[in-house]
Each structure stands twice: as structure tokens, then as C-alpha cells.
Design an enzyme around this catalytic site. Structure first.
Site, short mmCIF file in Angstrom:
data_model
loop_
_atom_site.label_atom_id
_atom_site.label_comp_id
_atom_site.label_asym_id
_atom_site.label_seq_id
_atom_site.Cartn_x
_atom_site.Cartn_y
_atom_site.Cartn_z
N ASP A 79 6.81 -2.16 7.95
CA ASP A 79 6.69 -1.02 8.88
C ASP A 79 5.33 -0.34 8.70
O ASP A 79 4.65 -0.52 7.69
CB ASP A 79 7.80 0.00 8.62
CG ASP A 79 7.76 0.57 7.20
OD1 ASP A 79 7.70 -0.21 6.24
OD2 ASP A 79 7.75 1.82 7.06
N GLU A 174 9.54 1.57 4.65
CA GLU A 174 8.96 2.20 3.44
C GLU A 174 8.35 3.54 3.78
O GLU A 174 8.46 4.51 3.03
CB GLU A 174 7.90 1.28 2.83
CG GLU A 174 7.38 1.73 1.47
CD GLU A 174 6.15 2.61 1.51
OE1 GLU A 174 5.74 3.10 0.46
OE2 GLU A 174 5.59 2.84 2.62
ZN LIG Z 1 2.33 1.20 2.21
#
Ligand SMILES: [Zn+2]
Length: 412
Positions: A79, A174
Site C-alpha cells: 500500500d 502498513e
Molecule cells: Zn513504508
């Protein structure tokens, strides 16, 4: 396929995470990239390629040595940050960059200058990669993803390189703090792992903040302001007094660096009746975290007493310093140092003033320091990386795979 070519393809897929989404992964673009990566890993010849319903991709590079060698892992997140546009990324390769200002074509006010970016100044002659001025680039963390895929391809093409079983994990979300949430450590089955999610060449990070969030709620009493004399108790004024009395010239993000922690009011939900201030608590040692909590609570209690409000506290753990775990596994860090040196680089070790998925994974039973992947100016329109950075990250992964077949006494 060269690592740069992989990188340029991955960044063109929009994988921006979305904090408002309750699904996992938070956005469908992340699954699009994961499916593409799963197909590529299978093509390259990895085994046990699995993409689960939450968007976690795992795969194995089979061992090339028969003797028992521990299984290690490499992890990156697919992401990108929700703070910047991440769709229609147009990567530009500035080949053999001559050191002059890089003006990004879609917004001429977006200019990368060597004088303002010392890391960039050190890369004259390299092939610098930027976005076009209106989006982030996504080197955070597609540089890590590309380096891991390219290293896997290299290892499978060179069975003469000795290494044990290697697990690969590509994770979603994340950037919104959920990357470790559904990571199945048992299924991953490695003794340790390395996230490829760092900046400059040679960087090795194995210390992070310990982090809590403290909710300070002032409870007042509301009534019609025209008839409030002697009766109204304004929680907003209590909160304002509290925030004003927090340390100004120390213990704040604006005044600390390196190993100093801070307390940071970052969000307020205000009404006369009830005002909540959220305060981030950060320290490298957990006992320091407790001290900071007591300090904040004392200041809040004083503000409450002075304003006739009541105050309530709620503290929630966010993550802990991965060093508390990694100190028990010194070989995990020592082998990384050796691999960086063998790749011709100097290890640069500095604490992370934040957390990584590795902080959480370390406490979930998978000791996970962080390695550089060539990410610079992340979460910005001025994000950049270079072909040379990507290639060095690949080299470190390959060396690390080899280092783990050697006894610790031989590691230097
Ligand atoms: Zn990162």
C-alpha cells in the site's frame, strides 16, 4: 527482468490505503497488485505462493543447501500513504542525473534541488526516479517489493548461491497501521524477517519508539450561556489550559530528535460538556513512557482543579521498541550488518522515531529489523529513488540469504 523495470510497473498501480475503510485490504487496488505479484512469483519459480482473503501474499524460495539452515523472511508492504494522491502515477527516470534541479513536469513548483536534499546530492550520475509532480511516487514501499522480487529471481536463476529456505511476505495497509494485524506468523514459519522499507543505502534499523496514546477527557457542565452564571463549567477552557501548560521547549516533536521522546497533543474533540485531547506518548524505553504519562496526567489534573472540571484518562498501547525483542536475537542484526558490508556498503544504524510493521511483528514472535530500500522524501510529491539504490537493496538481500548458511563464528 531488471529491478527498475519491475518498480516502474508496480508504482503505476494505485494502492493507496484508506483509513476510513473497514475492509482488509482497505482498498481493491492493493489486491490488484498482489494478484500480479503472485503471478510473477509463480513465473519466477517460487513455491507455496498463496494470497489469502485479506490480501497477504506469501511465497517460498526453496533452499539450495541440504544442511539444516534456518528459514528467514523478507517483507514489504504494497500500500501507499493516504496523505498524497497515488493514482495515475507517472514515473520518470532521469538517466545519469547531472546534479541540476529536477523540475517535475505536471507541477513546475515541485522542484528537487540538490542543495535542499543532501541524499540526492550524493547521487549525481545515478538514474533518479521521480513522479511527475502531482502524486507521490510510491517507492515507499514498492522499492522494497521490487527489490525482493528481483532478489528472488536472482537467487532462483543462480542455484550455486548457497541459502536456506526463504519466505517472502507482501502485506497490505502498513500506512494505516494495520499491516501486522492479520499477519500469520506461524504460517510464515521463519525464525526472523527483514522489512525492506527504509531510506538511504546501508541503513539498518532495529530500534523504534515505544508508543502509547493517552486520551485526556475533561468533563464540564453545560447550560444556556445566557443563564449560566455560577453554574456553567466549560471543559474547552480546561483543555486549553492543559494544552498550554504542556512542555513547550522540551519533550515535544518540535524540539526533540535522536533518542529523546515526547508528548504530543494531536487531536481534540471539543464541547463545553466534554472535551477530549488525544496525546501521543513516545519514548525509546517503556519506563520513560510511564514517566511521560504521569507528567501529562499531573498537568491535566492541575488544569481540572483550576477550572472545576473532572478529568478522566484512558491509555492505549500502540507499539513497543523492537529492540526489546531483537536484543535477545543479536545474530539477526549482526548478519544484516555483515550482508550490508559484503554488498560494498557501510551499515548506517539509527533509531526509528516511529514504528514499523517490524515493531509489531517482533512482539508477535517474528524478530524483524528494517533494511533500506532507497526510499527518499516519502509521503511527498518530491518522493524519489534511484536505479542504483534498488540494485544495492537487491544485492543486500542476496548477501543476507548467503550469510544465514554460515556459522555465526564466521560472520564478519
Ligand atoms: Zn513504508
Amino acid at each position: 527482468m531488471p529491478v527498475l523495470d519491475r518498480f516502474l510497473r508496480y508504482v503505476q498501480i494505485d494502492t493507496r490505503a484508506d483509513e476510513a475503510s473497514a475492509t482488509c485490504p482497505s482498498t481493491p487496488g492493493q489486491l490488484t497488485l498482489q494478484r500480479l505479484l503472485a503471478a510473477e512469483l509463480e513465473d519466477i519459480g517460487l513455491t507455496d505462493v498463496t494470497l489469502d482473503e485479506h490480501g497477504y501474499l506469501m511465497a517460498t524460495i526453496p533452499a539450495t543447501v541440504a544442511r539444516l539452515t534456518p528459514t528467514i523472511g523478507f517483507i514489504a508492504h504494497v500500500d501507499t500513504s493516504p496523505e498524497m494522491p497515488g493514482d495515475h502515477v507517472k514515473p520518470i527516470v532521469h538517466e545519469a542525473w547531472d546534479g541540476r534541479d529536477i523540475v517535475l513536469p505536471d507541477d513546475p513548483t515541485a522542484v528537487l534541488r540538490a542543495s535542499e536534499h543532501p541524499d540526492l546530492a550524493a547521487q549525481v550520475g545515478h538514474d533518479i526516479v521521480t513522479a511527475s509532480g502531482t502524486t507521490l511516487l510510491g517507492a515507499d514501499d514498492k522499492a522494497g517489493v521490487a527489490a525482493i522480487v528481483a532478489a528472488a529471481e536472482h537467487l532462483i536463476a543462480h542455484p550455486e548461491i548457497p541459502h536456506g529456505p526463504i519466505r517472502i511476505g507482501f502485506t497490505p495497509d502498513e500506512e494505516i497501521g494495520r499491516g501486522a494485524n492479520r499477519f500469520d506468523v506461524a504460517r510464515f514459519g521463519a525464525v526472523c524477517a527483514y522489512t525492506l522499507d527504509g531510506g538511504n543505502c546501508g541503513e539498518l534499523e532495529f530500534e523504534s519508539f515505544s508508543a502509547d496514546v493517552l486520551r485526556v477527557t475533561f468533563v464540564g457542565f453545560n447550560t444556556h450561556p445566557g443563564y449560566a452564571k455560577g453554574r456553567m463549567v466549560n471543559a474547552i477552557k480546561a483543555a486549553a489550559r492543559f494544552v498550554d501548560r504542556l512542555p513547550q521547549d522540551r519533550l515535544s516533536p518540535e524540539t526533540t530528535a535522536d533518542y529523546d521522546g515526547y508528548v504530543h497533543p494531536y487531536q481534540m474533540d471539543a464541547s463545553v460538556d466534554r472535551t477530549t485531547v488525544r496525546v501521543l506518548l513516545r519514548d525509546f524505553v517503556t519506563s520513560g513512557l510511564r514517566e511521560k504519562q504521569r507528567l501529562v496526567e499531573r498537568i491535566a489534573a492541575d488544569a481540572a482543579a483550576a477550572t472545576g472540571t473532572r478529568v478522566e484518562f484512558q491509555v492505549d498501547e500502540q507499539y513497543r521498541n523492537m529492540r526489546e525483542i531483537l536484543d535477545g536475537h543479536p545474530d539477526v542484526v549482526e548478519r544484516a550488518r555483515a550482508a550490508i558490508r559484503r554488498a560494498g556498503l557501510t551499515p548506517i544504524e539509527k533509531p526509528i522515531r516511529g514504528g514499523t510493521d517490524g515493531s509489531r511483528l517482533s512482539f508477535m514472535g517474528l524478530p524483524t529489523p528494517n533494511l533500506f530500500a532507497g526510499e527518499h522524501n516519502f509521503h511527498s510529491r518530491l518522493e524519489w529513488t534511484s536505479r542504483q539504490d534498488l540494485e544495492r537493496a537487491v544485492a543486500v538481500i542476496v548477501e543476507l540469504a548467503r550469510v544465514w548458511t554460515e556459522p555465526m563464528s564466521d560472520i564478519r
